[in-house]
Design a protein around this motif. Structure first.
Motif, short mmCIF file in Angstrom:
data_model
loop_
_atom_site.label_atom_id
_atom_site.label_comp_id
_atom_site.label_asym_id
_atom_site.label_seq_id
_atom_site.Cartn_x
_atom_site.Cartn_y
_atom_site.Cartn_z
N UNK A 153 0.84 -1.20 0.00
CA UNK A 153 0.00 0.00 0.00
C UNK A 153 0.87 1.25 0.00
N UNK A 154 1.93 1.24 0.80
CA UNK A 154 2.82 2.39 0.84
C UNK A 154 3.34 2.73 -0.54
N UNK A 155 3.79 1.73 -1.27
CA UNK A 155 4.35 1.98 -2.59
C UNK A 155 3.29 2.44 -3.58
N UNK A 156 2.05 1.96 -3.42
CA UNK A 156 0.96 2.45 -4.27
C UNK A 156 0.68 3.92 -4.00
N UNK A 157 0.74 4.33 -2.74
CA UNK A 157 0.52 5.74 -2.39
C UNK A 157 1.69 6.59 -2.88
N UNK A 158 2.90 6.09 -2.71
CA UNK A 158 4.07 6.84 -3.20
C UNK A 158 3.98 7.05 -4.72
N UNK A 159 3.46 6.06 -5.43
CA UNK A 159 3.28 6.22 -6.87
C UNK A 159 2.34 7.37 -7.19
N UNK A 160 1.33 7.57 -6.33
CA UNK A 160 0.41 8.70 -6.53
C UNK A 160 1.13 10.03 -6.31
#
Length: 299
Positions: A153-160
């Motif tokens: 989830x962290x990496x998905x948010x960082x992608x945003x």
């Protein structure tokens, strides 16, 4: 405290004060002892990543119920220094917000949508934050299930964040913007991840705490900081580096205790709010006796 020894407290909330399981103060003595210390002249300052709304709901009410007095010096520094307010015998005071620390416009909406569409079975979006974007483990989800997917989830948010042209850091890993710069931090805990300005932190909150006490008389001659993560050590480190006498209480030493230039205290086999309650009780005992030591709790 007696005249020769004046204590100041700088406390994380999740873990040492509020249970990381229920997210509330479960041990009645915690509210009573916090109020007793504050009423005796000990500055009590909460330095937390939580929102002002959380502190008002979960911390202020137990203090008032325990009889917090008008002269007490109690403050809440929230979102690791981005917002802050005084806690008085009448409740939460006027909120101050450093708007320069706010997340990029639209980023919160992006994360809310991501959580709703892909991760609602695991986490929820914290609607109470003002300068931080946070998702948090649902209460009906196991610690293991959350931690197993937290990095995902962290990496998905960082992608945003990257899609909006901003860089982020998570631990030692950088996810920079096009110029190689990083403006925000992903700060994971055992129940949530905060996405915040790289300027905030527990050391930033400690600096804010001393600003709030500036000019107060008397000032503490020694400090106790308390937390449940490696990041909480930054409070004690900042105080030590400015020449203050400080010891740090680690209520989750299972992560390992780093080498420090100041004492680190533990409560034997007790962890989290059980350890926090034990130290608060000892500090109340120390109010009338300079010969008592909180180091004794380690056995």
């Amino acid at each position: 405290m007696t005249s020769s020894r004046r204590l100041g407290l700088l406390l994380d909330v999740d873990g040492p004060i509020a249970s990381p399981v229920t997210r509330s103060i479960n041990i009645p003595s915690i509210g009573r002892d916090l109020a007793a210390l504050a009423n005796a002249g000990v500055p009590v300052i909460f330095n937390t990543g939580r929102s002002d709304a959380f502190i008002a709901d979960e911390v202020v009410e137990p203090l008032l119920a325990a009889g917090l007095e008008a002269h007490a010096r109690v403050f809440a520094i929230c979102e690791k220094g981005a917002t802050w307010f005084a806690i008085t015998s009448e409740g939460a005071g006027e909120l101050s917000i450093d708007t320069s620390l706010a997340p990029p416009p639209g980023f919160g909406d992006d994360v809310r949508a991501l959580v709703t569409e892909h991760y609602a079975d695991l986490v929820f979006y914290d609607e109470t934050k003002r300068a931080t974007v946070t998702f948090e483990q649902r209460l009906d989800v196991s610690k293991h299930a959350f931690l197993a997917r937290q990095l995902e989830i962290d990496e998905a948010v960082i992608a945003l964040l990257n899609a909006r042209g901003f860089g982020a850091r998570r631990g030692s890993a950088d996810y920079p913007d096009a110029s190689g710069a990083v403006q925000y931090r992903a700060d994971p805990s055992i129940i949530s991840t905060d996405f915040e300005s790289i300027r905030v932190g527990k050391d930033f909150g400690a600096e804010r705490a001393l600003m709030l006490l500036e000019g107060a008389d008397p000032m503490p001659t020694e400090w106790r900081t308390m937390g449940d993560s490696r990041g909480d050590y930054a409070m004690a480190t900042w105080l030590h580096e400015r020449g203050e006498t400080v010891a740090h209480v680690d209520v989750r030493p299972e992560d390992g205790i780093p080498e420090t230039d100041y004492p680190v205290l533990t409560a034997g086999d007790l962890i989290h709010d059980d350890a926090g309650a034990a130290f608060l009780a000892r500090w109340v005992e120390m109010l009338g006796d300079d010969s008592l030591s909180d180091v004794d709790l380690a056995g």
